[in-house]
Write an enzyme that holds these catalytic residues in place. Structure first.
Site, PDB file in Angstrom:
ATOM      1  N   GLY A  24       0.826  -1.200   0.000  1.00 57.80           N
ATOM      2  CA  GLY A  24       0.000   0.000   0.000  1.00 57.80           C
ATOM      3  C   GLY A  24       0.854   1.241   0.000  1.00 57.80           C
ATOM      4  O   GLY A  24       2.015   1.227   0.421  1.00 57.80           O
ATOM      5  N   PHE A  25       0.280   2.332  -0.504  1.00 58.20           N
ATOM      6  CA  PHE A  25       0.993   3.596  -0.537  1.00 58.20           C
ATOM      7  C   PHE A  25      -0.015   4.725  -0.566  1.00 58.20           C
ATOM      8  O   PHE A  25      -1.084   4.601  -1.151  1.00 58.20           O
ATOM      9  CB  PHE A  25       1.906   3.689  -1.765  1.00 58.20           C
ATOM     10  N   SER A  27      -0.520   9.276   0.784  1.00 58.79           N
ATOM     11  CA  SER A  27       0.115  10.525   1.194  1.00 58.79           C
ATOM     12  C   SER A  27       0.891  10.346   2.497  1.00 58.79           C
ATOM     13  O   SER A  27       1.837  11.077   2.782  1.00 58.79           O
ATOM     14  CB  SER A  27      -0.947  11.610   1.367  1.00 58.79           C
ATOM     15  N   HIS A  30       4.435   4.519   3.126  1.00 58.35           N
ATOM     16  CA  HIS A  30       4.395   3.162   2.585  1.00 58.35           C
ATOM     17  C   HIS A  30       3.807   2.188   3.604  1.00 58.35           C
ATOM     18  O   HIS A  30       3.950   2.366   4.803  1.00 58.35           O
ATOM     19  CB  HIS A  30       5.806   2.687   2.227  1.00 58.35           C
ATOM     20  N   LYS A  46       3.455   0.099   8.770  1.00 55.65           N
ATOM     21  CA  LYS A  46       3.203   1.400   8.159  1.00 55.65           C
ATOM     22  C   LYS A  46       4.417   2.292   8.409  1.00 55.65           C
ATOM     23  O   LYS A  46       4.852   2.451   9.549  1.00 55.65           O
ATOM     24  CB  LYS A  46       1.942   2.008   8.780  1.00 55.65           C
ATOM     25  N   ASP A 136     -12.996  10.579   8.591  1.00 55.24           N
ATOM     26  CA  ASP A 136     -12.638  10.119   7.243  1.00 55.24           C
ATOM     27  C   ASP A 136     -13.289   8.772   6.955  1.00 55.24           C
ATOM     28  O   ASP A 136     -12.634   7.818   6.517  1.00 55.24           O
ATOM     29  CB  ASP A 136     -11.118  10.027   7.085  1.00 55.24           C
TER      30      ASP A 136
END
Length: 336
Positions: A24-25, A27, A30, A46, A136
């Site tokens: 995953g990547f 803002s 990584h 993370k 969010d």
């Protein structure tokens, strides 16, 4: 760990977690699949550059610790620094609801939507009970569990979360306007677009939009074109405000419109009636004579694929599908 914008695999963090591959990547940085060398368990790691302009990982770690013990909250394994990175190690979970939605051709059955709604409301109720708002809520931030927890929905990514009430005094944050937009535009509340301080009602409104997204396949304000992100947010805001709830929910059971209308009527400090909202959908579930057997659409599709593979080859073959029962390659940290 070598210092670079993209961390290398096959290195250790925290003295025991070996990075395997990036999964995953965003803002924030990584996310890696890693192996805990002490017990060979898979975990999610993370990584956030220490030079990032808006570091969020320490804040997120503190909130996860504060929420530990709640149903559907991933467990934190370790937090620390490695060379130029802040590192958060946590449970590896299954695919996000966005992943599963795509796997299911971007349409969920009513049964699946209602089973998810029940868990989504319960997850955010727990977060609110700890005096936090998420800010969010979106399909990417709900992930299914793996292994024995395959049917459990997890709420993740608390990088934008905030206290709405003081733990000691119980004092609610004040109503303010002129706030910068926080969240993801297509799921954000109308108040968030208008620059009004968010509270519990905004998380609940966002859940309503997520449910209608699953029902419809998309929301009317998705796909709008604009020159800048700010202009796009303004267009989305305008369309949200001018799209009546009954139009948004047309063709679907009235309970979805009832849910959204209730959320839109909540005052800034008012506590949502989570039980009432859950009951709305539970009664609809019973009215439609569904069985709460956790036969989510992706589980049914996987079983059909396995049956077809078995009948064509003469032996059972595991289908390569993103289900929480068998896929351990998706991390907790899916973020767009």
């Amino acid at each position: 760990m070598a210092s670079s914008s993209r961390p290398k695999t096959d290195v250790l963090v925290g003295g025991r977690y070996k990075l395997v591959r990036e999964i995953g990547f965003g803002s924030f940085g990584h996310v890696y699949l890693a192996i805990d060398l002490t017990n060979h368990e898979q975990v999610a790691v993370k990584l956030e550059s220490e030079n990032t302009r808006q570091p969020r990982l320490l804040h997120e770690k503190e909130l996860y610790n504060f929420l530990q013990g709640g149903v559907g909250i991933p467990q934190i394994r370790w937090y620390g620094q490695e060379t130029d990175y802040n590192v958060l190690v946590m449970d590896l979970l299954g695919p996000s609801l966005e992943d599963l939605f795509n796997f299911c051709s971007r349409r969920f059955s009513m049964k699946t939507v209602l089973m998810l709604a029940d868990q989504m409301i319960s997850r955010i109720e727990y977060v609110h009970s700890r005096n936090l708002i998420h800010r969010d809520i979106k399909p990417d931030n709900f992930l299914m569990g793996t292994g024995p927890q395959w049917k459990k929905l997890f709420l993740v990514d608390f990088g934008l979360a905030k206290k709405y009430r003081d733990n000691r005094t119980g004092q609610h944050i004040p109503h303010r306007s002129g706030k910068s937009f926080i969240g993801t535009p297509f799921c954000a509340s109308i108040s968030a677009h208008l620059g009004i301080e968010q509270s519990r009602r905004d998380d609940m409104e966002s859940i309503g939009y997520v449910l209608m997204y699953f029902n419809r396949g998309s929301l009317p304000w998705q796909g709008l074109k604009a020159a800048t992100l700010k202009q796009k947010c303004e267009k989305i805001s305008e369309m949200k405000m001018t799209t009546p709830v009954d139009v948004l929910c047309k063709g679907f059971p009235i309970e979805f419109a009832m849910y959204l209308k209730y959320c839109l009527r909540l005052s800034f400090e008012e506590a949502p009636d989570y039980r009432y909202l859950r009951q709305l959908f539970r009664l609809l579930f019973r009215k439609l004579s569904y069985q709460h057997d956790y036969a989510f659409d992706w589980i049914v599709l996987k079983q059909k694929a396995e049956q077809q593979a078995s009948s064509s080859s003469g032996e059972g073959q595991q289908a390569q599908t993103p289900t929480g029962k068998s896929d351990n390659t998706k991390s907790e940290m899916k973020h767009s």
